[in-house]
Structures are given as C-alpha cells and as structure tokens.
Design a protein around this motif. Structure first.
Motif, PDB file in Angstrom:
ATOM      1  N   LEU B  26     -52.188  -8.478-107.511  1.00 20.07           N
ATOM      2  CA  LEU B  26     -53.465  -8.059-106.903  1.00 20.07           C
ATOM      3  C   LEU B  26     -54.620  -8.280-107.880  1.00 20.07           C
ATOM      4  N   VAL B  30     -57.885 -10.746-107.375  1.00 31.06           N
ATOM      5  CA  VAL B  30     -59.274 -10.264-107.481  1.00 31.06           C
ATOM      6  C   VAL B  30     -60.014 -11.069-108.550  1.00 31.06           C
ATOM      7  N   THR B  33     -60.871 -14.540-107.248  1.00 35.47           N
ATOM      8  CA  THR B  33     -61.955 -14.508-106.257  1.00 35.47           C
ATOM      9  C   THR B  33     -63.312 -14.301-106.942  1.00 35.47           C
ATOM     10  N   ILE B  82     -57.813  -0.777-108.683  1.00 29.95           N
ATOM     11  CA  ILE B  82     -56.617  -1.209-107.958  1.00 29.95           C
ATOM     12  C   ILE B  82     -55.537  -0.181-108.299  1.00 29.95           C
ATOM     13  N   SER B 166     -52.113 -10.280-100.339  1.00 29.51           N
ATOM     14  CA  SER B 166     -52.815  -9.952-101.591  1.00 29.51           C
ATOM     15  C   SER B 166     -54.181 -10.627-101.634  1.00 29.51           C
ATOM     16  N   THR B 167     -54.214 -11.895-101.212  1.00 23.82           N
ATOM     17  CA  THR B 167     -55.474 -12.642-101.266  1.00 23.82           C
ATOM     18  C   THR B 167     -56.493 -12.033-100.307  1.00 23.82           C
ATOM     19  N   ALA B 170     -57.723  -8.850-101.820  1.00 24.64           N
ATOM     20  CA  ALA B 170     -58.565  -9.138-102.980  1.00 24.64           C
ATOM     21  C   ALA B 170     -59.959  -9.593-102.547  1.00 24.64           C
TER      22      ALA B 170
END
Lengths: 373, 202
Positions: B26, B30, B33, B82, B166-167, B170
């Motif tokens: 995760l 993040v 991104t 997180i 997860s993406t 994120a």
C-alpha cells in the motif's frame, strides 16, 4: 527552601511478607511519620485526601489537628485537598479552625481528584472537574477574605449573609498551592491568584513537568504578581536510599514492581530514566534533586514521597533518618547558595501576616496624606 | 509543493509478516502515485511490535516513553496514515487497538487514512467494514472508500487482483492528500492557555 514529605495514605500489601497492615496501624504510622519529619529537621508534612479504599486519610484536618498538638515547628499541609467534591464552605471552616489550633502552621494544596466514582458520592460529576475547581476555589477565597458573603453559583446552594467561622487566624488566610499533573487550566488558576503551583513530579517525565511549570511562571508574571522566576513553585519527588546504591535497588525493587499506579509496568530502571524516581545512595539523591532546579528554576518547596507501596514503617523511618541527616542539609545549603536574592521563600503565616500589616500601614499612611492635602 | 509525510502503522507480529507485506504494498502504491503527480513525500513505517512494551507501560503509567512519544508525534503530525492489522478473533488485533487507545483521541481528526487487514481466509474480509472503519470513524479520520483485505490466497493465485485493489485505494488516498492543506500538527495547550477570566465565567 522548604523540605518535607507527602503521603498518599495507601494500605498496600507488603510484597516481601505478604501481610497487609490494618487501617488503624496505617493511620498511626502516618502520624509517626509526621512526628519523625519534625524530629529529623524537615519543614512540611502533607497528607492526601481519599474517600475510597485502599486509602485511609478521608479526614485530613482530624489527622493534622492531632499532629499539630504533637509538634511545634512542622508546617501541616495537604496533597491534595479535593476542591471539587468538598463543599468550599466546609474547607473554609475546617482549615481556619486548624490554623488557630496549629498557630498558623498550615497551608493547603488544592487538587481535583482523578477517581471518577468518587464524584457522584459527593453529588458531583468528574466531567465538571475544572469548572468545580474554578468556582469552588473562587468562593473559598471570598469566605476567608470577606466577613459576610452573598454568593450564587452553579454547583452549590446560594449563600445569603453567610459568615464562615472561625475567621482565619490574624485575618490571614492559609497560603494555597494548586496541584495538577497535566491540566494547563490549573497552572493558569494558580498564576491568576498569585498562589503557589505544585507538580507531583513523580509519574511524568521532566519535559512534561517543565511545560506545566513554565506556563505557570509565564502567566504569574502576566497577571502582575512579580517576575516569572519569583513565582512560588513546589515539586514532589520519590526516592529510596541505602548507603550502597545496589542495596537500595535490591531492597526497593519488589515494592516498585508491585506498587499501585505504576507496578507491573515499566522496569525500575526504565522508570528511573523516564521520571525523577531515584533509587540509590544519598549522594545520588542529592545530585538528582539538584537537577530539578536546573530544569524548573529556583523553587520553594520540595516534598518527597517516602511511605507507599507497602514499605514497612521501620524502613520508612530509616529513610527519613537518611533524608534528614545526609540529604536535606546538603540540599538546603546548595539551593540557598544558588538562589538569587530577588527570588522569595515560600510564604508562611508569619510572612503573610507581616505583608498584611505592611499593606494596612501603607493604607493608613495614604489616608493621612490625603487628609493633609 | 511542500513535502507530505505518510505514516504507516502495521501490527504484524512475525517477520516477515503478511501484514507488513500488505503495508509495504500500500505504501509503495501511494508513493508511486504521488511521485507521478510530482508531490514530494516521506514515508515512515512504524512496526507496533517494536513498541509493544512501551504501549502497555503507557497504559499503566499514563505517559509515553521517549521513543513511543516520538512515534505518537510522527503519526499526529503526518499528512496521512496507512493502518494495517492482522485479523484476530474477528477484529483488529489487541496490539493494533492499544496503539489507537494510547494515541490522543484528537490526533486523527480530518486526517486521510487508508485501512488494510490480513487474515488466513477471505471469510474475514468484512473486518475492515465492521471493525476498522467504525474505529477510524469514531476518531473522526477521513477513511478512503476502498479498504484492502489480503487473505493467504491473495499472495499467490489472486496477487494481481490484490495489486489492483491496492492501486485503487492508493489513488483515493493520494487524491485526499493532494486536496488537503499540509498538516500543521496539534495545538500546544501550553502555548495557548485559556485566560482565567474566561474560565471564571464558566
């Protein structure tokens, strides 16, 4: 500089013997400790106030009145007087009475009490803790300073034409300290009135205690009672001493490990590092206590917690002997030599009486001068 | 744009733990991104196991040790969090809860949070919705809509599906971070005390 002891009055099993003394024995041993404090040259004995087991001191002025009769120099104080759940009228009366019996050797430390269930037993609610401390103390001050009081507030029945008796000795109310571990509002209250501020300095790290004391000093100056370094600061402390520090650690460890409040938590070593607890030789206690001045500035009162966690009376009396003969004389000399001349001693009945007389004679002088013109 | 700090709190007990694996996945999503968007970031991972004794001690003494205090400060001052826990007895683990019991209850107000959990079987996946989300709702955090659960099978045959969850999560967290002003940290009650006249007014 004043030195003394403060007691919680807990009845705790002695982990070394598995025995628990009776309430009667605990009460008598608290008195013995108070008398010993005077005998070894300490200045102050302060008792806690509790209304739930395993604590015995529910009636501080009864105990302090008895100690007053048996002592001649010791200042009798509290640690703390519950300003939240006691009726301020009764506090005004009880402690004025004690002042007369003890010839003025009395001051008090106000505290809120952090035991939730106690509040409703006295018709209160812990969520109003700060508001109770503010309102009740404001009334208490008036009861000691005004002969006839008309009053109305949020928490107690109104008063009409009420006179609290007896009036304070020499019309000088007892000096008041405000004790709080972590409420900025109480440091603010102490500063507002120019009263003393006491930090128990036992359970929390120095960095935290310093924030409380710095706030009190800053606001004391803000409210015009003097410079920040002239504010009246008291500190607690917790020590256990033997000639050899290893012996002190070995003897105290089981009491530490099983103590109420912090027992079964951090190790003795961790707690000694994180808080002012000092277990070691008298010299180590002297050195550690001197660091308080470096952290918090010159201060006026140092109280030690000596009798708790089931320590036998005999051990406590030995500790008081060491404190009185080896530790306090050195600290007294060191602190006094380091303290600048403009930093005052803790107020006593004698000093407050003298100040009141000075103020009255100045008033007379001004009246006369006004008449001349 | 000023640097944003993302605190990662993970309550795995073994090494390596699947909880830490999920936390890392995760955090990496993040990070990627934010990097794509050119947002400077710092990621701080906190393994609660390292602080287990200090957390218990804090509960008993009422104050944090110096090392625990710096961890609590990091989370309080972070721009986002997180939080990942293993599923124990149908909920977050005791160690995980202990951390949020000790953390000041105002520390997470308005803070963007991504929640994740691990477990031996997919049957526990709603732990995120009936245990984790209410906890952070109570603490007034802003929890992103996608919560990520990883069962044992997600590390093998279903790894691609896990990665896409997860993406998505994120991206949601990164959106919140970029749309929120940088954290100014908590108000110091000792800097700014209430004047006594105000207290007297009741």
């Amino acid at each position: 500089m004043q030195f003394g002891v403060f007691t919680v009055g807990d009845v705790t099993e002695d982990p070394m013997t598995g025995t628990t003394i009776s309430e009667a024995e605990r009460i008598k041993s608290m008195v013995t400790i108070a008398l010993k404090a005077e005998e070894v040259g300490l200045d102050v004995f302060a008792t806690g106030e509790h209304h739930n087991p395993p604590f015995v001191p529910s009636s501080p002025t009864t105990m302090l009145g008895y100690v007053a009769a048996k002592t001649s120099k010791l200042i009798l104080s509290t640690s703390t007087t519950l300003i939240t759940t006691n009726d301020p009228v009764k506090i005004a009366e009880d402690y004025a009475m004690l002042q007369h019996l003890a010839d003025g050797r009395v001051d008090l430390m106000m505290g809120r009490g952090n035991t939730g269930p106690v509040y409703p037993w006295f018709g209160q609610d812990i969520r109003n803790g700060i508001a109770l401390a503010v309102e009740n103390y404001a009334l208490l001050r008036r009861l000691w300073r005004e002969d006839v009081v008309d009053w109305e507030g949020q928490f107690r029945t109104p008063l009409q034409g009420f006179t609290s008796t007896p009036r304070p000795l020499d019309d000088v109310p007892p000096f008041v300290w405000h004790g709080s571990i972590r409420s900025p509002e109480i440091a603010e209250q102490a500063a507002y009135y120019g009263d003393g501020f006491f930090h128990n300095n036992i359970f929390w790290p120095v960095s935290h205690t310093k924030q409380m004391i710095d706030l009190y000093r800053r606001r004391f100056e803000h409210y015009g009672h003097g410079a920040a370094d002239q504010a009246i600061v008291g500190l607690g402390g917790q020590v256990f001493m033997r000639k050899n520090s290893q012996d002190a650690v070995r003897e105290f460890r089981p009491y530490f490990d099983n103590a109420p409040v912090y027992g079964h938590g951090p190790s003795l070593e961790e707690f000694s590092r994180e808080t002012p607890l000092t277990v070691g030789s008298p010299q180590q206690v002297i050195e550690r206590t001197l660091t308080f001045r470096e952290h918090f500035g010159d201060y006026q009162r140092q109280l030690f917690l000596m009798d708790h966690a089931g320590l036998p009376l005999k051990t406590v009396l030995e500790q008081l002997d060491i404190l009185g003969s080896e530790v306090v004389p050195v600290l007294r000399k060191e602190f006094d030599s380091l303290r600048p001349a403009h930093v005052p001693e803790a107020p006593t009945h004698a000093s407050l009486k003298a100040a009141a007389e000075r103020a009255r004679s100045l008033e007379t002088l001004e009246t006369v001068e006004a008449g001349d013109r | 744009m000023s640097e944003r700090t993302i605190a990662v709190v993970t309550a795995g007990l073994t090494s390596p733990s699947s909880t830490r694996l999920l936390a890392d996945q995760l955090a990496a999503a993040v990070r990627d991104t934010l990097d794509e968007r050119g947002v400077p970031r710092r990621i701080v991972v906190i393994e609660l196991r390292d602080h287990a004794h200090d957390l218990t001690n804090n509960l008993l003494t009422g104050f944090p040790s110096e090392s625990l205090r710096s961890v609590l400060d990091t989370v309080t001052r972070a721009d986002a969090l997180i939080a990942v826990t293993p599923t124990f007895s149908a909920s977050y683990s005791g160690l995980f809860k202990l951390f949020f019991d000790v953390l000041d209850d105002k520390a997470l107000v308005g803070k963007p949070v991504l929640i994740g959990a691990t477990g031996g079987t997919e049957r526990h996946s709603l732990v995120l919705e009936y245990a984790m989300r209410p906890l952070f709702a109570y603490l007034q955090a802003v929890v992103v809509p996608t919560a990520v659960y990883a069962a044992s099978s997600d590390w093998g045959p279903h790894a691609t599906a896990l990665r896409s969850r997860s993406t998505r999560a994120a991206t949601e967290l990164a959106d919140l971070i970029t749309n929120t002003a940088p954290s100014t940290g908590p108000i110091d009650p000792f800097d700014d005390s209430t004047p006594f006249e105000d207290l007297l007014k009741g």
